[in-house]
Design a protein around this motif. Structure first.
Motif, mmCIF file in Angstrom:
data_model
loop_
_atom_site.group_PDB
_atom_site.id
_atom_site.type_symbol
_atom_site.label_atom_id
_atom_site.label_comp_id
_atom_site.label_asym_id
_atom_site.label_seq_id
_atom_site.Cartn_x
_atom_site.Cartn_y
_atom_site.Cartn_z
ATOM 1 N N UNK A 106 0.836 -1.210 0.000
ATOM 2 C CA UNK A 106 0.000 0.000 0.000
ATOM 3 C C UNK A 106 0.871 1.260 0.000
ATOM 4 N N UNK A 107 2.070 1.147 0.574
ATOM 5 C CA UNK A 107 2.981 2.302 0.630
ATOM 6 C C UNK A 107 3.627 2.615 -0.724
ATOM 7 N N UNK A 108 3.865 1.572 -1.518
ATOM 8 C CA UNK A 108 4.657 1.750 -2.743
ATOM 9 C C UNK A 108 4.159 2.826 -3.700
ATOM 10 N N UNK A 109 2.866 2.790 -4.093
ATOM 11 C CA UNK A 109 2.423 3.826 -5.037
ATOM 12 C C UNK A 109 2.563 5.234 -4.465
ATOM 13 N N UNK A 110 2.432 5.343 -3.155
ATOM 14 C CA UNK A 110 2.589 6.663 -2.537
ATOM 15 C C UNK A 110 4.036 7.123 -2.631
ATOM 16 N N UNK A 111 4.966 6.186 -2.420
ATOM 17 C CA UNK A 111 6.375 6.575 -2.472
ATOM 18 C C UNK A 111 6.791 6.911 -3.906
ATOM 19 N N UNK A 116 6.753 10.830 1.526
ATOM 20 C CA UNK A 116 7.824 10.265 2.344
ATOM 21 C C UNK A 116 7.390 8.900 2.864
ATOM 22 N N UNK A 117 8.380 8.120 3.292
ATOM 23 C CA UNK A 117 8.098 6.793 3.825
ATOM 24 C C UNK A 117 7.157 6.903 5.029
ATOM 25 N N UNK A 118 7.381 7.933 5.851
ATOM 26 C CA UNK A 118 6.565 8.086 7.040
ATOM 27 C C UNK A 118 5.106 8.411 6.682
ATOM 28 N N UNK A 119 4.922 9.371 5.761
ATOM 29 C CA UNK A 119 3.550 9.702 5.325
ATOM 30 C C UNK A 119 2.859 8.477 4.730
ATOM 31 N N UNK A 120 3.603 7.772 3.867
ATOM 32 C CA UNK A 120 3.034 6.598 3.198
ATOM 33 C C UNK A 120 2.651 5.531 4.219
ATOM 34 N N UNK A 121 3.505 5.335 5.208
ATOM 35 C CA UNK A 121 3.245 4.327 6.232
ATOM 36 C C UNK A 121 2.026 4.670 7.066
ATOM 37 N N UNK A 122 1.887 5.954 7.396
ATOM 38 C CA UNK A 122 0.744 6.370 8.208
ATOM 39 C C UNK A 122 -0.567 6.199 7.449
ATOM 40 N N UNK A 123 -0.545 6.621 6.197
ATOM 41 C CA UNK A 123 -1.747 6.497 5.363
ATOM 42 C C UNK A 123 -2.104 5.020 5.144
ATOM 43 N N UNK A 126 -3.678 3.596 8.262
ATOM 44 C CA UNK A 126 -5.067 4.073 8.378
ATOM 45 C C UNK A 126 -6.011 3.265 7.483
ATOM 46 N N UNK A 127 -5.558 3.055 6.248
ATOM 47 C CA UNK A 127 -6.402 2.314 5.306
ATOM 48 C C UNK A 127 -6.599 0.872 5.775
ATOM 49 N N UNK A 128 -5.541 0.251 6.271
ATOM 50 C CA UNK A 128 -5.653 -1.125 6.774
ATOM 51 C C UNK A 128 -6.653 -1.187 7.916
ATOM 52 N N UNK A 129 -6.557 -0.229 8.809
ATOM 53 C CA UNK A 129 -7.470 -0.148 9.945
ATOM 54 C C UNK A 129 -8.915 -0.013 9.436
ATOM 55 N N UNK A 130 -9.076 0.897 8.489
ATOM 56 C CA UNK A 130 -10.393 1.197 7.943
ATOM 57 C C UNK A 130 -11.020 -0.023 7.276
ATOM 58 N N UNK A 131 -10.175 -0.852 6.668
ATOM 59 C CA UNK A 131 -10.671 -2.030 5.951
ATOM 60 C C UNK A 131 -10.688 -3.284 6.824
ATOM 61 N N UNK A 132 -10.473 -3.095 8.126
ATOM 62 C CA UNK A 132 -10.520 -4.226 9.043
ATOM 63 C C UNK A 132 -9.328 -5.142 8.909
ATOM 64 N N UNK A 152 -6.666 -5.366 0.359
ATOM 65 C CA UNK A 152 -5.358 -4.704 0.303
ATOM 66 C C UNK A 152 -5.179 -4.039 -1.069
ATOM 67 N N UNK A 153 -5.630 -4.727 -2.122
ATOM 68 C CA UNK A 153 -5.530 -4.150 -3.473
ATOM 69 C C UNK A 153 -6.361 -2.864 -3.577
ATOM 70 N N UNK A 154 -7.514 -2.844 -2.910
ATOM 71 C CA UNK A 154 -8.345 -1.630 -2.895
ATOM 72 C C UNK A 154 -7.628 -0.514 -2.146
ATOM 73 N N UNK A 155 -7.035 -0.869 -1.004
ATOM 74 C CA UNK A 155 -6.287 0.139 -0.221
ATOM 75 C C UNK A 155 -5.154 0.717 -1.067
ATOM 76 N N UNK A 156 -4.440 -0.146 -1.782
ATOM 77 C CA UNK A 156 -3.344 0.327 -2.637
ATOM 78 C C UNK A 156 -3.881 1.265 -3.724
ATOM 79 N N UNK A 157 -5.033 0.892 -4.292
ATOM 80 C CA UNK A 157 -5.587 1.680 -5.392
ATOM 81 C C UNK A 157 -6.010 3.079 -4.955
ATOM 82 N N UNK A 158 -6.413 3.221 -3.698
ATOM 83 C CA UNK A 158 -6.899 4.530 -3.248
ATOM 84 C C UNK A 158 -5.864 5.286 -2.422
ATOM 85 N N UNK A 159 -4.677 4.688 -2.247
ATOM 86 C CA UNK A 159 -3.682 5.254 -1.326
ATOM 87 C C UNK A 159 -3.267 6.669 -1.710
ATOM 88 N N UNK A 160 -3.223 6.956 -3.006
ATOM 89 C CA UNK A 160 -2.796 8.296 -3.440
ATOM 90 C C UNK A 160 -3.951 9.285 -3.509
#
Ligand code: ADP
Ligand code: ADP
Length: 225
Positions: A106-111, A116-123, A126-132, A152-160
């Motif tokens: 989920x972090x990769x497309x953001x990076x 930053x790694x930290x922003x990507x990790x936080x986001x 959050x998405x993982x939490x949101x998706x249970x 997880x694929x949905x989280x990755x798709x919306x991460x940016x």
């Protein structure tokens, strides 16, 4: 402006010397916060429409507007940047990178987009939490169930934070109960973010719960019901 707008879009393929006209002047508008089901038989051109709408393929005719920007005459790098920022994709199979954990996927497309790694990790967290999936972040795709992989694929798709989410049979490989769970995850994200979604699906039950239903007929997008 609509999140996505197709105007008189044409797309043909050459097959053994013949020109196959898949899209023939298709018009389509998708507004923020709307979910639209694309229902059509195999070969009708659903993937072609999603690829053209997602700026992966250029139309032979017409114009594709993403977030109000005309994309056909854009420079390739500008179009790629717009795609990375504004379009998320989900496929029938998750296409997660097997060597990376869920959270890293989920972090990769953001990076790649420059966060930053930290922003990507936080986001991503959050998405993982949101998706249970809070307890699943460190797992690799192979250690997740089919439904978890798709979430997880949905989280990755919306991460940016795209404006448009395009999905090609996202629940096509799942049993009905898991499909419903994945659909609800998708729906929750759409409601929370105001994302516009176009989902090609054969699942009529899920399609009936979306805002609009469209089909492809003779290369045109036609509203159903
Ligand atoms: P659907 O997703 O509705 O099954 P597609 O958009 O994948 O439909 O395909 C529509 C038609 O276009 C099919 O006949 C397919 O064989 C053809 N087609 C799709 N992509 C290509 C391509 N790259 N080259 C040639 N023909 C293609
Ligand atoms: P690229 O490698 O072309 O720069 P990106 O890394 O920006 O592509 O990918 C953005 C999204 O587009 C990803 O979700 C990726 O899976 C999808 N994507 C890229 N190329 C294709 C393709 N040819 N067909 C289908 N999806 C693609």
């Amino acid at each position: 402006v609509p999140a996505l707008s197709l105007q008189k879009v044409g797309r043909s393929y050459d097959q053994a010397g013949f020109s196959l006209d898949i899209l023939r002047g298709a018009d389509f508008q998708l507004w923020g916060g709307q979910s639209v089901a694309l229902i059509a038989p195999s070969g009708a051109g659903k993937s072609t429409l999603l690829h053209v709408a997602g700026l992966l393929e250029k139309p032979d005719a017409g114009e594709v507007y993403v977030g109000g920007f005309a994309t056909v005459d854009m420079a390739d790098d500008e179009r790629t940047a717009l795609r990375r920022n504004e379009i998320g994709f989900v496929y029938q199979f998750h296409h997660l990178l097997p060597e990376f954990s869920a959270i890293e996927n989920i972090m990769l497309p953001q990076m790649i987009a420059g966060y930053s790694k930290r922003e990507a990790g936080e986001r991503a967290a959050q998405l993982l939490e949101y998706l249970g999936l809070a307890a699943r972040g460190k797992h690799r795709p192979a250690e997740l169930s089919g439904g978890e992989q798709q979430r997880v694929a949905i989280a990755r798709a919306v991460a940016n934070g795209p404006g448009v989410l395009l999905a090609d049979e996202p629940t096509g490989n799942l049993d009905p109960k898991t499909a419903n769970h994945v659909f609800e995850a998708l729906d929750a994200i759409v409601r929370a973010t105001g994302l516009a979604t176009l989902i090609a699906t054969h699942n009529m039950e899920l399609a009936s719960r979306m805002d609009r239903r469209v089909t492809l007929q003779d290369g045109l997008v036609v509203e159903l019901d």
